[in-house]
Design an enzyme around this catalytic site. Structure first.
Site, PDB file in Angstrom:
ATOM      1  N   LYS A 151     139.704  13.987  -6.798  1.00 42.85           N
ATOM      2  CA  LYS A 151     139.984  12.030  -6.977  1.00 42.85           C
ATOM      3  C   LYS A 151     140.460  11.844  -8.425  1.00 42.85           C
ATOM      4  O   LYS A 151     139.711  12.790  -9.002  1.00 42.85           O
ATOM      5  CB  LYS A 151     139.899  11.380  -6.155  1.00 42.85           C
ATOM      6  CG  LYS A 151     140.371  11.193  -4.889  1.00 42.85           C
ATOM      7  CD  LYS A 151     139.235  10.374  -4.126  1.00 42.85           C
ATOM      8  CE  LYS A 151     139.812  10.261  -2.473  1.00 42.85           C
ATOM      9  NZ  LYS A 151     139.726   8.963  -1.650  1.00 42.85           N
ATOM     10  N   GLU A 157     147.753  19.748   5.180  1.00 44.48           N
ATOM     11  CA  GLU A 157     147.812  19.845   3.995  1.00 44.48           C
ATOM     12  C   GLU A 157     147.685  20.592   2.532  1.00 44.48           C
ATOM     13  O   GLU A 157     148.891  20.307   1.695  1.00 44.48           O
ATOM     14  CB  GLU A 157     146.284  18.952   3.565  1.00 44.48           C
ATOM     15  CG  GLU A 157     146.284  17.502   4.814  1.00 44.48           C
ATOM     16  CD  GLU A 157     144.882  16.836   4.896  1.00 44.48           C
ATOM     17  OE1 GLU A 157     145.004  15.423   5.180  1.00 44.48           O
ATOM     18  OE2 GLU A 157     144.390  17.559   4.036  1.00 44.48           O
TER      19      GLU A 157
HETATM   20  O1  CDP Z   1     138.044  10.829   2.788  1.00 43.78           O
HETATM   21  P1  CDP Z   1     137.780  11.016   4.335  1.00 43.78           P
HETATM   22  O2  CDP Z   1     138.748  11.563   5.464  1.00 43.78           O
HETATM   23  O3  CDP Z   1     136.305  11.021   4.624  1.00 43.78           O
HETATM   24  O4  CDP Z   1     137.810   9.085   5.272  1.00 43.78           O
HETATM   25  P2  CDP Z   1     139.436   8.297   5.685  1.00 43.78           P
HETATM   26  O5  CDP Z   1     138.813   7.783   6.783  1.00 43.78           O
HETATM   27  O6  CDP Z   1     140.200   9.337   6.586  1.00 43.78           O
HETATM   28  O7  CDP Z   1     139.798   7.562   5.000  1.00 43.78           O
HETATM   29  C1  CDP Z   1     141.102   8.198   3.745  1.00 43.78           C
HETATM   30  C2  CDP Z   1     140.313   7.670   2.731  1.00 43.78           C
HETATM   31  O8  CDP Z   1     140.469   6.138   2.105  1.00 43.78           O
HETATM   32  C3  CDP Z   1     138.657   8.043   2.005  1.00 43.78           C
HETATM   33  O9  CDP Z   1     138.004   8.835   1.244  1.00 43.78           O
HETATM   34  C4  CDP Z   1     138.379   6.198   0.953  1.00 43.78           C
HETATM   35  O10 CDP Z   1     138.506   6.531  -0.455  1.00 43.78           O
HETATM   36  C5  CDP Z   1     139.627   5.154   1.481  1.00 43.78           C
HETATM   37  N1  CDP Z   1     139.048   4.386   3.017  1.00 43.78           N
HETATM   38  C6  CDP Z   1     138.836   3.419   2.569  1.00 43.78           C
HETATM   39  O11 CDP Z   1     138.791   2.900   1.251  1.00 43.78           O
HETATM   40  N2  CDP Z   1     138.095   2.118   2.991  1.00 43.78           N
HETATM   41  C7  CDP Z   1     137.866   2.471   4.657  1.00 43.78           C
HETATM   42  N3  CDP Z   1     137.041   2.080   4.822  1.00 43.78           N
HETATM   43  C8  CDP Z   1     137.945   3.862   4.839  1.00 43.78           C
HETATM   44  C9  CDP Z   1     139.248   4.300   4.070  1.00 43.78           C
END
Ligand code: CDP
Ligand code: MG
Length: 374
Positions: free
Chosen positions: A97, A215
């Site tokens: 990112k 993706e």
């Molecule tokens: O990135 P990852 O797959 O670990 O998490 P996700 O649940 O697929 O969520 C995608 C992205 O959304 C995360 O990397 C976070 O940056 C954001 N996110 C957030 O800001 N707050 C949350 N409660 C869950 C996700």
């Protein structure tokens, strides 16, 4: 009979302008190789010891160099090889990112330390709608707008990672999504080390094989020209190529760190598989001038390389000094802190190419990011 791995391979024969097919056999016991011409049904290369082929490079989809021929491994040649070498190999999408693009070297170091390899990489800047498409599964979540806003706020680096269980290994390396939680629960993870909060959390990793396929197609589409574009700017710039030998030795992260630590701005980054005709064209000016020309061509097309656009006023001169003398032996005596002194082996495998003449900087950057990225 010694046990051996078998692959079906393709080699582009530039003289005949033909794709030729060979079976490639690799004998792990003594590191020897043998090739069989499929069309003419005869031995093409008798079993010969060859030190430059490593078992970890043997998987379908990879390219390997055998006696200066770049072979595409297009299929396993038998069930034994597929079972032994193919079963756990996965590809996954990782992207870095905008918060840590300047720390890409550190992130790559963790990736290589986990026995994953980077098979594709591209720095790109997503528009708001591209980022929204990418995160469509989170459309209805409260954090969606902030996430899309952040991911489209600056350059990101998308990568294809490959290796045994690549998907789960990369997600484990990332750690929990919230960087604060990561610091508590997984202090070694990259989010714990480099992340700020839940949104600025270093990177993304696919969470299923289906997601990885979708993706990867998003960033590296099979139809060329429709994916997110590269970030090259073509002004006040010089071209740096991290050569294939350095990429395959896992030095990419260290070299990128050295470049960033020295204060140079990396404004574009992409991996390329250069074929022989393009390598000859790119090095054209050295033909008949430098005796290493043929070996330089062979090195450049021996595997994936990573190409950088380095941006800033006076960059062509200062970056060239930072790379050091072309011969690493000389570099180690005279300029021991230069890239070639630190990471080069000999005059051909000297870790990096950099633009020689300042006026060629833009042209060399264009060769990769405009012509070859097509
Ligand atoms: O990135 P990852 O797959 O670990 O998490 P996700 O649940 O697929 O969520 C995608 C992205 O959304 C995360 O990397 C976070 O940056 C954001 N996110 C957030 O800001 N707050 C949350 N409660 C869950 C996700
Ligand atoms: Mg996710």
């Amino acid at each position: 009979m010694d046990h051996r791995y078998a692959f079906l391979t393709e080699w582009y024969d530039p003289t005949a302008a033909l794709l030729r097919r060979y079976q490639l056999f690799y004998y792990p016991k003594d590191g020897s190789v043998e090739m069989f011409d499929v069309k003419n049904q005869r031995i093409f290369l008798r079993r010969t010891k060859y030190d430059h082929l490593h078992p970890e490079d043997l998987f379908v989809g990879n390219r390997v160099n055998v006696f200066s021929r770049q072979l595409n491994l297009i299929d396993y040649g038998d069930q034994y090889t597929a079972n032994k070498l193919g079963s756990k190999k996965e590809r996954t999408l990782a992207f870095i990112k905008p918060d840590v693009v300047t720390k890409i070297g550190d992130v790559l170091e963790s990736i290589y330390a986990s026995n994953l390899i980077v098979t594709k990489a591209k720095m790109t800047k997503l528009t708001w709608s591209q980022a929204a498409d990418f995160y469509v599964e989170h459309q209805s979540k409260p954090f969606f707008n902030n996430l899309v806003q952040f991911v489209s706020s600056g350059p990101v680096v998308a990568m294809e990672l490959m290796g045994d269980e690549a998907m789960s290994i990369w997600r484990r390396l990332l750690g929990p999504a919230d960087s604060a939680v990561a610091r508590k629960e997984a202090p070694q993870s990259v989010r714990a080390q480099f992340g700020t909060d839940g949104i600025k959390n270093v990177g993304h990793g696919s969470d299923s094989l289906a997601a990885a396929a979708r993706e990867l197609e998003f960033f590296f589409p099979s139809t060329i020209g429709i994916g997110p574009s590269n970030t090259a700017i073509y002004t006040d710039c010089t071209c740096c190529i991290i050569k294939p030998h350095a990429v395959s030795e896992g030095l990419t992260g260290k070299i990128l760190n050295s470049i960033s630590d020295a204060g140079f701005e990396i404004s574009a980054l992409q991996m390329f598989n250069v074929d022989r005709a393009n390598a000859e064209e790119f090095y054209e000016v050295y033909k008949g001038v430098v005796i290493e020309y043929p070996s330089m061509v062979t090195e450049l097309c021996s595997g994936p390389c990573m190409v950088l656009e380095i941006h800033g006023s006076n960059t062509p001169q200062s970056f060239r000094e930072f790379c050091g003398p072309a011969d690493p032996e000389i570099a180690r005596h005279l300029r021991p802190t230069t890239l070639r002194a630190l990471y080069g082996k000999d005059k051909v495998k000297n870790a990096v190419h950099c633009t020689d003449l300042p006026e060629d900087g833009v042209l060399e950057v264009q060769y990769f990011f405009k012509i070859l990225d097509g």
